[in-house]
Design a protein around this motif. Sequence first.
Motif, short mmCIF file in Angstrom:
data_model
loop_
_atom_site.label_atom_id
_atom_site.label_comp_id
_atom_site.label_asym_id
_atom_site.label_seq_id
_atom_site.Cartn_x
_atom_site.Cartn_y
_atom_site.Cartn_z
N LEU A 10 0.87 -1.17 0.00
CA LEU A 10 0.00 0.00 0.00
C LEU A 10 0.91 1.22 0.00
CD1 LEU A 10 -1.97 -2.25 0.84
CD2 LEU A 10 -3.12 -0.59 2.30
N LEU A 11 0.86 1.99 -1.07
CA LEU A 11 1.87 3.02 -1.32
C LEU A 11 1.23 4.39 -1.49
CD1 LEU A 11 4.81 3.77 -1.96
CD2 LEU A 11 4.43 2.98 -4.30
N ASP A 12 1.60 5.31 -0.60
CA ASP A 12 1.11 6.69 -0.70
C ASP A 12 1.78 7.38 -1.88
OD1 ASP A 12 -0.25 9.06 0.11
OD2 ASP A 12 1.59 9.76 1.06
N VAL A 13 1.00 8.15 -2.63
CA VAL A 13 1.54 8.83 -3.81
C VAL A 13 2.35 10.07 -3.42
CG1 VAL A 13 0.95 10.11 -5.91
CG2 VAL A 13 -0.26 7.98 -5.35
N GLN A 14 1.77 10.90 -2.55
CA GLN A 14 2.39 12.18 -2.20
C GLN A 14 3.33 12.03 -1.02
OE1 GLN A 14 1.80 14.88 -4.14
NE2 GLN A 14 0.49 13.57 -5.40
N MET A 15 4.63 11.91 -1.31
CA MET A 15 5.63 11.83 -0.25
C MET A 15 6.80 12.74 -0.61
SD MET A 15 5.85 7.77 0.82
CE MET A 15 6.36 7.23 -0.82
N PRO A 16 7.42 13.37 0.38
CA PRO A 16 8.60 14.21 0.09
C PRO A 16 9.76 13.36 -0.39
CG PRO A 16 8.30 13.93 2.46
CD PRO A 16 7.09 13.35 1.81
N THR A 41 8.91 5.48 -6.44
CA THR A 41 9.13 4.26 -5.65
C THR A 41 8.63 3.04 -6.40
OG1 THR A 41 8.88 5.52 -3.59
CG2 THR A 41 8.66 3.13 -3.44
N ALA A 42 7.43 3.15 -6.98
CA ALA A 42 6.86 2.04 -7.75
C ALA A 42 7.74 1.68 -8.93
CB ALA A 42 5.46 2.39 -8.22
N ALA A 43 8.31 2.68 -9.59
CA ALA A 43 9.18 2.42 -10.73
C ALA A 43 10.40 1.60 -10.32
CB ALA A 43 9.62 3.74 -11.36
N HIS A 44 10.99 1.93 -9.16
CA HIS A 44 12.13 1.15 -8.65
C HIS A 44 11.70 -0.28 -8.33
CE1 HIS A 44 15.35 4.10 -8.38
NE2 HIS A 44 14.48 4.99 -7.92
#
Length: 226
Positions: free
Chosen positions: A53-59, A66-69
């Motif tokens: 579960l990955l938040d989109v808006q992160m500093p 992150t998803a691309a990595h």
Amino acid sequence: MVQKAKILLVDDRPENLLALEAILSALDQTLVRASSGEEALKALLTDDFAVILLDVQMPGMDGFETAAHIKRRERTRDIPIIFLTAINHGPHHTFRGYAAGAVDYISKPFDPWVLRAKVSVFVDLYMKNCQLREQAGLLRLQLEGGNGQSPAAGGKEPAGLLAELSARLAAVEEQAEALSKQLAESADAAAVATAAHLERKLTGLRRALDALEPGAAGGGPVPPQS
């Protein structure tokens, strides 16, 4: 003993992580926190996860990066990612999420029941894949035993091990079929596609087992062990 699946929760805000833990605690799985994209990638180096579960808006490194990595790494490219975002920039923003490899894209505030149900589906699929890998491992042991090596799986004879493998695989096939029927009634195309992929793997393993049966076409009896 059934091992619990691990679910990776990635968000830079502690209160959001706490809320996700409260929602998903009912699934009785292992919840792992990460407060940044970098921390998430570090966790993925050592542990296997059923879903992220990955938040989109992160500093710094945002959810898309992150998803691309994650998708570039062979070890992690097949882990389902559910994007969570507090803002909605329209179809283009959503498309970017799917293009980054997400299986779902949910805007906050979200329905806790819906999120829990979606995560539960991917946990079930992960568990079935783990069972499938176990059966494949036992099959490899059987093949090694049939090549003249020492008896595998605690000294069981080939016929007995084949029967045990077949019974275990039948149980997984039954569970996978029930799960596929359940998913077919939903509108979650990504989960349906994942379940279909699992069923294809099961079919391949079943064919391999059938080929080992004495008298199977092209296979013949399993050679006696020395």
